[in-house]
Design a protein around this motif. Sequence first.
Motif, PDB file in Angstrom:
ATOM      1  N   ARG A  35      -9.949  59.930 -71.226  1.00 14.23           N
ATOM      2  CA  ARG A  35     -10.595  58.769 -70.613  1.00 14.23           C
ATOM      3  C   ARG A  35      -9.828  58.320 -69.377  1.00 14.23           C
ATOM      4  O   ARG A  35      -8.609  58.228 -69.390  1.00 14.23           O
ATOM      5  N   ARG A  36     -10.540  58.001 -68.308  1.00 15.24           N
ATOM      6  CA  ARG A  36      -9.955  57.627 -67.023  1.00 15.24           C
ATOM      7  C   ARG A  36     -10.021  56.117 -66.810  1.00 15.24           C
ATOM      8  O   ARG A  36     -11.041  55.492 -67.083  1.00 15.24           O
ATOM      9  N   ILE A  37      -8.920  55.557 -66.307  1.00 16.25           N
ATOM     10  CA  ILE A  37      -8.869  54.161 -65.901  1.00 16.25           C
ATOM     11  C   ILE A  37      -8.593  54.145 -64.397  1.00 16.25           C
ATOM     12  O   ILE A  37      -7.573  54.666 -63.942  1.00 16.25           O
ATOM     13  N   ASP A  38      -9.508  53.567 -63.619  1.00 14.51           N
ATOM     14  CA  ASP A  38      -9.313  53.474 -62.173  1.00 14.51           C
ATOM     15  C   ASP A  38      -8.347  52.335 -61.876  1.00 14.51           C
ATOM     16  O   ASP A  38      -8.615  51.184 -62.246  1.00 14.51           O
ATOM     17  N   LEU A  39      -7.234  52.642 -61.235  1.00 11.55           N
ATOM     18  CA  LEU A  39      -6.238  51.639 -60.882  1.00 11.55           C
ATOM     19  C   LEU A  39      -6.436  51.214 -59.429  1.00 11.55           C
ATOM     20  O   LEU A  39      -6.932  51.989 -58.609  1.00 11.55           O
ATOM     21  N   THR A  40      -6.044  49.992 -59.119  1.00  8.66           N
ATOM     22  CA  THR A  40      -6.143  49.491 -57.747  1.00  8.66           C
ATOM     23  C   THR A  40      -5.097  50.189 -56.880  1.00  8.66           C
ATOM     24  O   THR A  40      -3.942  50.279 -57.277  1.00  8.66           O
ATOM     25  N   PRO A  41      -5.484  50.698 -55.710  1.00  9.78           N
ATOM     26  CA  PRO A  41      -4.520  51.380 -54.839  1.00  9.78           C
ATOM     27  C   PRO A  41      -3.330  50.483 -54.490  1.00  9.78           C
ATOM     28  O   PRO A  41      -3.458  49.258 -54.402  1.00  9.78           O
ATOM     29  N   VAL A  42      -2.168  51.120 -54.308  1.00  7.61           N
ATOM     30  CA  VAL A  42      -0.943  50.420 -53.913  1.00  7.61           C
ATOM     31  C   VAL A  42      -0.435  50.996 -52.595  1.00  7.61           C
ATOM     32  O   VAL A  42      -0.711  52.150 -52.267  1.00  7.61           O
ATOM     33  N   ARG A  43       0.297  50.185 -51.859  1.00 10.31           N
ATOM     34  CA  ARG A  43       0.877  50.626 -50.591  1.00 10.31           C
ATOM     35  C   ARG A  43       2.381  50.764 -50.761  1.00 10.31           C
ATOM     36  O   ARG A  43       3.060  49.818 -51.145  1.00 10.31           O
TER      37      ARG A  43
END
Length: 165
Positions: free
Chosen positions: A71-79
């Motif tokens: 199962r995939r969890i989309d994470l918020t992009p980080v810089r």
Amino acid sequence: MAKLSAGILLYRFAGTDVEVLIAHPGGPFWARKDAGAWSVPKGEYIEGENPWLAAQREFTEELGSPPPTGRRIDLTPVRQAGGKVVTAFAVHGDFDASAAVSNTFTVELPKGSGRFVEFPEIDRVAWVSVAAAREKLLAGQRPLLDQLMAAPELAGYGEGAASDG
């Protein structure tokens, strides 16, 4: 324009703890660095490319086999500090870290010598507790651990030091 990178933060359950799979970069610059040097297995992709497909490709290139199909969890992009934007996907699954085989890169050593040396992109891969990963990961990627641990799928799991590599 910022460089874009996509990767997979593989995780598994170890009792009441969560472990993540992280990778240590190869080559002479990283050879003696540990804390703050590790990364989510990832690689660059171009604007307009599907980051999920890029993350799967990069996992395969860096570890030598396709990622598990959990199962995939989309994470918020980080810089990251250098400006690179990392898009990561947490995936529940297992992987034999001892079987990882990385692709390679070539560096001129010493610079200007005409002598080229090949190194693996990734020289080590390890399952570590989330607590240990907070020490080992590049600072710019540590917020990905916060996002993972906040996911509803991980409710009730802690960050103990079940494993340190």
